[in-house]
Structures are given as structure tokens and as C-alpha cells.
Design a protein around this motif. Sequence first.
Motif, PDB file in Angstrom:
ATOM      1  N   THR B 467       0.916  -1.187  -0.055  1.00 51.24           N
ATOM      2  CA  THR B 467       0.185  -0.006  -0.094  1.00 51.24           C
ATOM      3  C   THR B 467       0.991   1.285  -0.078  1.00 51.24           C
ATOM      4  O   THR B 467       2.111   1.216   0.329  1.00 51.24           O
ATOM      5  N   PRO B 468       0.347   2.358  -0.500  1.00 46.55           N
ATOM      6  CA  PRO B 468       1.309   3.527  -0.642  1.00 46.55           C
ATOM      7  C   PRO B 468       1.764   3.980   1.052  1.00 46.55           C
ATOM      8  O   PRO B 468       2.925   4.571   1.159  1.00 46.55           O
ATOM      9  N   LEU B 469       1.013   3.676   2.057  1.00 48.15           N
ATOM     10  CA  LEU B 469       1.395   3.831   3.313  1.00 48.15           C
ATOM     11  C   LEU B 469       2.645   3.174   3.641  1.00 48.15           C
ATOM     12  O   LEU B 469       3.654   3.562   4.462  1.00 48.15           O
ATOM     13  N   GLN B 470       2.542   1.848   3.251  1.00 52.91           N
ATOM     14  CA  GLN B 470       3.563   0.812   3.694  1.00 52.91           C
ATOM     15  C   GLN B 470       4.927   1.363   2.938  1.00 52.91           C
ATOM     16  O   GLN B 470       5.937   1.412   3.405  1.00 52.91           O
ATOM     17  N   SER B 471       4.729   1.855   1.552  1.00 51.52           N
ATOM     18  CA  SER B 471       5.820   2.440   0.826  1.00 51.52           C
ATOM     19  C   SER B 471       6.608   3.424   1.435  1.00 51.52           C
ATOM     20  O   SER B 471       7.606   3.749   1.779  1.00 51.52           O
ATOM     21  N   ALA B 472       5.624   4.419   2.100  1.00 51.49           N
ATOM     22  CA  ALA B 472       6.149   5.597   2.866  1.00 51.49           C
ATOM     23  C   ALA B 472       6.797   5.022   4.039  1.00 51.49           C
ATOM     24  O   ALA B 472       7.866   5.737   4.500  1.00 51.49           O
ATOM     25  N   LEU B 473       6.488   4.167   4.697  1.00 50.38           N
ATOM     26  CA  LEU B 473       7.183   3.584   5.922  1.00 50.38           C
ATOM     27  C   LEU B 473       8.384   2.913   5.274  1.00 50.38           C
ATOM     28  O   LEU B 473       9.273   3.123   6.426  1.00 50.38           O
ATOM     29  N   MET B 474       8.412   2.436   4.440  1.00 50.92           N
ATOM     30  CA  MET B 474       9.757   1.641   3.924  1.00 50.92           C
ATOM     31  C   MET B 474      10.917   2.889   3.601  1.00 50.92           C
ATOM     32  O   MET B 474      11.784   2.773   4.203  1.00 50.92           O
ATOM     33  N   ILE B 475      10.607   3.894   3.109  1.00 52.38           N
ATOM     34  CA  ILE B 475      11.279   5.071   2.825  1.00 52.38           C
ATOM     35  C   ILE B 475      11.787   5.696   3.999  1.00 52.38           C
ATOM     36  O   ILE B 475      12.717   6.318   3.894  1.00 52.38           O
ATOM     37  N   ALA B 476      10.605   5.668   4.874  1.00 49.78           N
ATOM     38  CA  ALA B 476      10.969   6.674   6.148  1.00 49.78           C
ATOM     39  C   ALA B 476      11.972   5.820   6.837  1.00 49.78           C
ATOM     40  O   ALA B 476      12.964   6.057   7.555  1.00 49.78           O
ATOM     41  N   THR B 477      11.939   4.342   6.959  1.00 51.95           N
ATOM     42  CA  THR B 477      12.718   3.683   7.605  1.00 51.95           C
ATOM     43  C   THR B 477      14.160   3.640   7.042  1.00 51.95           C
ATOM     44  O   THR B 477      15.288   3.821   7.638  1.00 51.95           O
ATOM     45  N   ALA B 478      14.167   3.855   5.790  1.00 48.38           N
ATOM     46  CA  ALA B 478      15.556   4.133   5.030  1.00 48.38           C
ATOM     47  C   ALA B 478      16.101   5.234   5.437  1.00 48.38           C
ATOM     48  O   ALA B 478      17.192   5.618   5.586  1.00 48.38           O
ATOM     49  N   ALA B 479      15.103   6.495   5.649  1.00 54.49           N
ATOM     50  CA  ALA B 479      15.759   7.691   6.129  1.00 54.49           C
ATOM     51  C   ALA B 479      16.134   8.055   7.413  1.00 54.49           C
ATOM     52  O   ALA B 479      16.928   8.630   7.734  1.00 54.49           O
ATOM     53  N   ASN B 480      15.386   7.083   8.344  1.00 52.26           N
ATOM     54  CA  ASN B 480      15.877   7.419   9.817  1.00 52.26           C
ATOM     55  C   ASN B 480      16.859   6.683  10.260  1.00 52.26           C
ATOM     56  O   ASN B 480      17.062   6.417  11.592  1.00 52.26           O
ATOM     57  N   GLY B 481      17.625   5.945   9.377  1.00 51.01           N
ATOM     58  CA  GLY B 481      18.619   4.874  10.040  1.00 51.01           C
ATOM     59  C   GLY B 481      18.425   3.694  10.269  1.00 51.01           C
ATOM     60  O   GLY B 481      19.039   2.787  11.021  1.00 51.01           O
ATOM     61  N   GLY B 482      17.095   3.362  10.077  1.00 48.22           N
ATOM     62  CA  GLY B 482      16.612   1.734   9.921  1.00 48.22           C
ATOM     63  C   GLY B 482      15.620   1.570  11.044  1.00 48.22           C
ATOM     64  O   GLY B 482      15.318   0.381  11.438  1.00 48.22           O
ATOM     65  N   LYS B 483      15.082   2.733  11.614  1.00 50.08           N
ATOM     66  CA  LYS B 483      14.217   2.169  12.846  1.00 50.08           C
ATOM     67  C   LYS B 483      12.775   2.197  12.355  1.00 50.08           C
ATOM     68  O   LYS B 483      12.277   2.819  11.338  1.00 50.08           O
ATOM     69  N   ARG B 484      12.236   1.117  12.994  1.00 47.67           N
ATOM     70  CA  ARG B 484      10.921   0.707  12.231  1.00 47.67           C
ATOM     71  C   ARG B 484       9.814   1.678  13.030  1.00 47.67           C
ATOM     72  O   ARG B 484      10.277   2.019  14.182  1.00 47.67           O
ATOM     73  N   LEU B 485       8.795   2.019  12.460  1.00 51.57           N
ATOM     74  CA  LEU B 485       7.959   3.229  12.809  1.00 51.57           C
ATOM     75  C   LEU B 485       6.349   2.625  12.764  1.00 51.57           C
ATOM     76  O   LEU B 485       6.161   1.840  12.242  1.00 51.57           O
ATOM     77  N   LYS B 486       5.586   3.120  13.771  1.00 53.87           N
ATOM     78  CA  LYS B 486       4.227   2.796  13.676  1.00 53.87           C
ATOM     79  C   LYS B 486       3.702   4.254  13.278  1.00 53.87           C
ATOM     80  O   LYS B 486       3.858   5.245  14.123  1.00 53.87           O
ATOM     81  N   PRO B 487       2.967   4.328  12.138  1.00 50.87           N
ATOM     82  CA  PRO B 487       2.329   5.728  11.722  1.00 50.87           C
ATOM     83  C   PRO B 487       1.195   5.891  12.606  1.00 50.87           C
ATOM     84  O   PRO B 487       0.530   5.292  12.902  1.00 50.87           O
ATOM     85  N   TYR B 488       1.102   7.130  12.706  1.00 53.62           N
ATOM     86  CA  TYR B 488      -0.072   7.758  13.675  1.00 53.62           C
ATOM     87  C   TYR B 488      -0.928   9.163  13.178  1.00 53.62           C
ATOM     88  O   TYR B 488       0.033   9.716  12.432  1.00 53.62           O
TER      89      TYR B 488
END
Lengths: 366, 626
Positions: B467-488
Amino acid sequence: MKKNLFENFHWPLLWVVLSLAVLGLLNLYSALGVWGEGGQVDLIWHQLAWVSVGFILLLLLVNMDYRLWEKLGIYFYVGCIVALILVLLIGKVVSGHRSWLTVGPFYVQPSEFAKLGLIFILAKYFGDNPLPQGHGFRDLIKPLLLTIIPFVLILMEKDLGSSLFFPLIFITMAFVAKIKKGTIFLFLALVVIGGGLAYQYGLKPYQKERIRIFLNPESDPRKSGYHLIQSKIAVGSGKIFGKGYLKGKINKLRYLPDKHTDFIFPVLAEEWGLVGSFTILGLYTTLLWMGMGVAMRAREPFGVFLASGFVSLLFWHLFINVCGVLGMIPLTGVPLPFLSYGGSSTVAFLIGIGLLFNIHMRRFMF
Amino acid sequence: MDLTQSYSQELEPRLRKLAIFMMVIVGIIGLRLYYLQGIKGKFYRLFSEDNSIRENPIPALRGIMYDRNGVPLVDNRAAFDLIITPQYIVDSKKVFTALETYLKIPQEKLKAKWEGRYKQPAYQPLVILQDVPLDLVSWVKAHKSPWTDLEQEIDLRGVDIRLRYERDYTDGDIASHVLGYVREIDAERLQTYQKSFPGRYKLADQVGIRGLEEVWDQRIRGEDGYSQKVVNARGREIFYSGVQEELESKEALNGNHLKLTLDTRLHRVARDFYKGKSGATVAIDPRDGAVLLMYSAPSFDLNRLGGEEGNQYWHEISTNPAKYLLNRSIQGAYPPGSTYKIVTGTAALQEGLVKPDEKIYCGGGLHFGNRRFGCWNSGGHGPLSYHRGLVQSCDVYFYTLGLRVGVDGLARYARAFGLGTPTGIGLPDERGGLIPTSEWKLRARKEPWQEGETLSIAIGQGYDLVTPLQSALMIATAANGGKRLKPYLVQSEIDAVSGGEKIIPKLEPEIRKDDVVLSKDVVKMLHEALVGVVAEPGGTAHRLSVLKIPMGGKTGTAQVVALGKSCAGGKCGDHAWFVAFAPAENPTIAISVVIEHGGHGSSAAAPLAGELIKAYLGESNEKESL
């Protein structure tokens, strides 16, 4: 002689009747008013006037030997029959019944007086025709005819409630005069068959509906069973001590129909609670008890029949009205003595009470 | 005389019987009264109250939803209804004539409402017109006189203006899917809600449907108050001093406001960009998962759902094959295309299956089994290391890496980037997408995994769906040094009464024991390569370098499998993807963009990401300089 008479005056009966009349007026005042709208409070003056007229007639009758009615009764009866015929011809229709005659500024309901008329004539008949072995069917044909004439006339006015009293008075008085066992069963059979036929062919749809509603009032609360349900709610919601005078919601917000006539008792029960309804019931019981005492002590048969006939008239009114609004028998619009609004019935009841006084006073006359 | 005397004595036993009969009946009446008033009294008392007391609801104001900068996305607006109350109408004909003459309301409409009111109590108002303009309101107020005057031509007794509140949106179409809407509760929902939240929902209540309005309904709806009134048997409201004092009332408790993480500006940019296109874009703050943007196209206008034409509009959008109501950012699952190379590369590096400087030769394609898998650049890229492989998005390079890692390895790394499971953002009906494993294929398709399929999924084709949200999460993880996130989406709840702000505690992503922890070094290499995609000549998104904003990104062009259907109306063009973050160092925004059938990611999708970044960072810069 006069002095002697008033020594024998039935003072307790007077207190009971006065209490009922006063409580009746107070309660009627509450029933006539509604919250937020005009209501018909002025009618209380009419009723007060009728009660006064009734008491004047009562006093007159106290002073007039009741045995005069042995002779006058037949004229009274015939007068009533004529009036009933006039009603059918030129009567005024009020709420679906053609029951009223216009006499000057007054509306008179001859059916109320016809009940007294029947009592007079039956008292005379049974008084003159003692049959210690009991009346058979053949012996009863004459009084039965006297009963059926006003009964049919009033049925023709479409006033089922009033007409019911005629067979009831007849049965009660005939019972007192003694009926043969077989004749009783014959009458019972006649009533059952006649009742069945009348229900099938004689009753108007709305009357059948009333019987159906009685059997199951909750089936359609907004329409037909509505009145009975509201009546039960009014009575029940009064609980033990009532909601207070002039504070009955069901009454004051017009959830009760015809609350100044047929549904007068729920008004009282709602505002005064069980205490109030037992008080009124107690007064009626005392009245009936005293009335029957007068009948038992009367020294000659006409007085016995006159007194017991009138007491049974009171009783049947109480029974049909109160049991109706309490959901124990089908609703039939009949007035409750001394409580319901209505000139003719009030005057007729007070006339009857006057006769009771008179019969009581003259019990040692012979 | 003796005879008559003995006769009357002879009557006595029956008189006695009659008296006893009367007493028995009176006794039964007494018992009946005791039953009704003594035993059932309480029950009937309840009934008598029920009969006459009606509750007049006082509606609570629904909470406002603000964006991250305090701009209201949803507000309430006063709406005026023209009503008539039958109880107060004196002369209906006169009233109708006045309304027709001066307000142009056709008599037929008035009569239909008037005659349709039967069985309705007289105190209950009839709504004649909803949401009337202010000049009509003032006309009614000006011409209404309370006194009776038969001479007066205009009789407005019984005519009234009633205030109510409606949802109001400055921009009705910028965040429709996230916000959801408000409607009258339907029977099915009422039943479920009454079970779960007893006493909070009743018939004819307004309730949030879809989006945040639905999820946060209990917090923002408030509690309706009421005022009681006495109503008589004719349905008229009664004012009577003795009764009035007993009446109770309760003030409405307004709903709490929500402060969202969304940014209205980004939503406007997205809305303008997507005109005539479909797809979705999501932006999140890579530092903590706050969702800055969630837009799905085509969108619908929430302002048009209310009012008289609302139902017509509703019918249009709910039956349109373009699926206006679908929130594509969480309910649309697309093959990720080349954006998935982020996963494949990371997996191979961290598993040590490729050295960063190992050169893999691309001759424009790769033979595997008896099939040739082509590179998008059929001319071939020549020998490529990891960095240039990602910058130029070489398919052959990632085929090779994919084969080395294998399907199940890829799936583990996909999970580390947040793909393959719902993100748990807290919106209804979120889809999880699909990241295949060999076990999945055996279970779902009853076939073993084919090695050749690994090549497809290594470049984000085949079974892969995100999903587009998952893709955003993927690129955010790449951007933040690999930290997993939960969107809110919701930052804080503002109490409507006290005004106090309560921060909503952030939820942690669900991390299993055997989940991969991304290595800092590997993510650093990924980060550099993504920056290179924009910064370096030959990078697939080099065109964005004109913005002069240092950023990272990855393009994707997802092939649409036609499945034998006709390709009418451009419905089988490739989906264009772009994922990006900015600024390059310490990124504050991570974006995914998908444009359905948009063609190439670099040309179709990347421009929107550029505009969003420009808008977001430009705004932040301005704010900082203020």
C-alpha cells in the motif's frame, strides 16, 4: 306525629350522602380543569346547581309519605315512557347518543328518571302480588313487559349503557320477590342466547370493538384500548397516597377521556391514591349497607321493593362504572352516582335517597 | 296488614343474600384497587411519567479536527432550518400563503408536509427547508410578531428558525478519506454500538462513518443534553407552573477536539496535482511516524454530502466505477516495482551475500532457466557496484541479488521495512498488502516456489503488493537509519471543557523476536545510494536535482498484468511510483507517491514528491525564520 318522625330520621345516611356529594364536587372540579388550556371549569357551577336542586327535591320527598308513590308511580312511569318516545322524535344528540330532551335552558336525560319509574312500577307490582312459592315465567310476563318497553326505547337511542340497568333492576327485584328455580334457569338461558344473538346481530361495530378491547386492551394502545390503558395508568399511578389534589397528570394533561363523566373514578384514584379510592368505596359500601338496612326494616312490601330496587340501582351503577374503568368488565359509559357530572342522574339519585329517608322514617308507622 | 307484614318478613332472606352479594362485589373491587394502586403502583407511576414527559435533545457540538499547525480541517457551522410547529399554527392557510408569496416555497410542498404530520404530536416541529440562507432567516425574524392581529397579512405564528450544527470544511476534498464523514446512524451500526457502548447511541443520532470520524467517534461526539417538557394527550406542550419546576434538564457536553499530524498545505498540493488522475500519496515524518499527508485520488467533496442535493451526490460517488470512496493509501495494494529494490539490496548487503563494491555485469538481461529476464535498459548498464546499481535501478543487478537472498530472506527484510502486514495506523479496513514466502505459496497456491519467481519479486513485480502507506514507511525507515515506525494520525486530544491538551501516547510497532534489525552501516549505504538517485547524473530521479534541495528517492514503474482483459481507456498503463525523503541529512519528511497507470515513476510520480518536499521544507524554513 311530625316530631316522632324526625326522631326516626336516618342521620348517618345523611352524613354519608353529604360526604359523597361534597367529595364528588371537589373531585369534579379537578376533573373539569386541564393544564395549559381552558378546560370546562364553569361546569362545576352547573353541577352545584343540580346538586342543590336534588337536595331540595330530597327534602320535599322526606316530607311526603312514600306510599303516595304506590298511586303516583304509574303516572311517573308513563311520563318517562312518553319522554323517551319524545327523545327519539325530537331528542338532542350528544356524543353519539340521542338521549337528551331540551326543557327550557336545560338538557334532561329521561332515561335516568325512567330507571326510577321502573323501580316504582315493579315495586308496586311485586308488592301487590306476593307469591310465597315463587314466581314462575308466566307470573313474570307482565313486569317483564314493563321492563322491556323502556329498555327497547333506550336501546333505540343507542345508549347501551343506560339500557342495561332495566334488565338488571328487573332481575334484582324479581330475585327479592322470589323466582322459581326453573324460571331462573330459563332466564339464564334466555340471557345467554339473547346476548349471543345481540352480539352477533344487534351490536354496532364499536360496541363489539369495546368487548374485544376489554378482552385484550394492550393490543392497540393508540386506538381502541387507549382509554382503558390510560384509565388503569391513572388509577395505578396514584399509588397509596395519590399525587395530590389537582396534580393528577393523566387527568390534567387530558390523557383520560370523558374524565368528568365516565372516567371520574380514575381522576379521584390518581390524585388521592388508594387511601382516597378506599374512602370513596367505603362510603359507597356504607350507603349500600344502610340502604339494604332500610329495605329490611320496612314494614310493608312496597317499601321493601322500593328501597331494595333503588339500592340495587346504585349498586349496579357502581359496579358497571368502577369495574369498567378498572378493566374488570367491558367499558360502558354510565355515570358514577354523586361523582360524575350530569344533572339528570344527580337529581334522580338524590330523589332515590329522599325515598330511602322516607321509608326509614315510617318504619314504625303501622 | 298482617298479611303484608308477614310477606315483607318473608322477603328478608333474599334481601340478606342481595346485601351479601353487593358486599362481595365491593370487596372484589377493593382487592382490584389494592392490586392496581398498592402492588402495581410503581409500575403504573413509571407509565404515567412516560406518558407525559418528553425529552428535547440538546445536541452536543462535535469536536473540531485541527491539522498539525492548528488549521481546522473539520469545523462546525451553524445551519438554520425553517420549521413549523403545528401546535402554534393558528391559521395554516394564511401561513402557507405568506410562505409562498414571500419565500417562494410552493404550497404543494407545504401541504404535503402538513398533511404528512398525522400521528405526530403537535409540539413536534416539521422541517420545511434545511440550511436556509441568512436573508431568509432575517426575513422570518423580522416579520414574526407574537400578538394576534387578524388584520395583518403575514401571520408567522408557528413558523420558526431552528439552529443546528453541521460539519464544515474549508476544503471539502483535501482529506475526505482520512477524515470520514458524519451521517445518521443506521440500524445495523446502532445495534452494534448499543452493545459495545451502552447508553451512548440512540436512534437518529449523527455518527462518524469511515476515517477518523468513525474511529474517534466516542471521543469527539460529546454527549447530548436534554430538556424535559410536559406534553398533554393532544401532543401539545404544556406550560403550567406546578409542573414546570419538576422538569429536569442536562446541558450538552461538547466533544473533544483532535489535533492531527496532517498538514493542510501538503493536502492541497496533492489535491491539485491529482486532478484527473487516480492514485495515492502518503507523507510521514521519518523521525516518529507522524503522518503528514494521506491523500487518495479520486477524492470527493465532504461539503457536498450535506444539504438537499447530498443524496444525489452520494449516489454518484458510491456507484462510480472509479471508486471514489476507496482510501487508496491504505486500501489500494499495488506492486511496488523498483522501489522494492531498497529491500532486495539491503537484504543482500546485510546477509553478506554481496560486497558493496562487488561489480555485477549487466548486459541488458539475464538468462535464468530457459527464460530471459530483461533489464529496463535493454542496452545494458555494464559492470555495477551496489551504489550505482541502485542509482541506475539496474534490474540485472537486483535479479542477481534476489537469487542470492531467496524468497524467504527477502520477505524477512520486507517486514523490517514495514511491508507485508497492516501498519496499524488506526483507520478502518486497512489492507496488509502481500509479500510472498515459499510457505505462503504452498499454502495459498498449493505449489512449491519457483526460483524464477524470485527474480520477479526481487524487483517488486510478481506477487508483491504494497500500500502507499507501507511504501512511505519503507522509505522513512531508510531515511531514519533503519528504525521501524508505527504511523499515527492523532497527536493530541483537546478537552472541550477545560481546554487541556492530552498527548496521545504513541504506539510501538509490533516487533517479533526473530525480526531482522537493520544494520546502521547497511542503511547508511542505502541512504547514500538513494541520495545518489537524485543527485548523481544517470540517477533515475536526477531531474529533481533542479530543486536544489538535497534529498533521497527511488523511482518505480510497476507493470500492470493485463490478465487478458482489454486495455481500453489507458487502464493497463504501468503504475508510476516514487518514494523520497528530504532533506538528505536528518530527513524530516518521507513520501510515497503512486499514480495509477501513470507510466514512468521518474516522469509521472517524482514531480509531485518534489512539489511536496518544496512545500513542506519551504514552509518549515519560513516558520523557522519567523
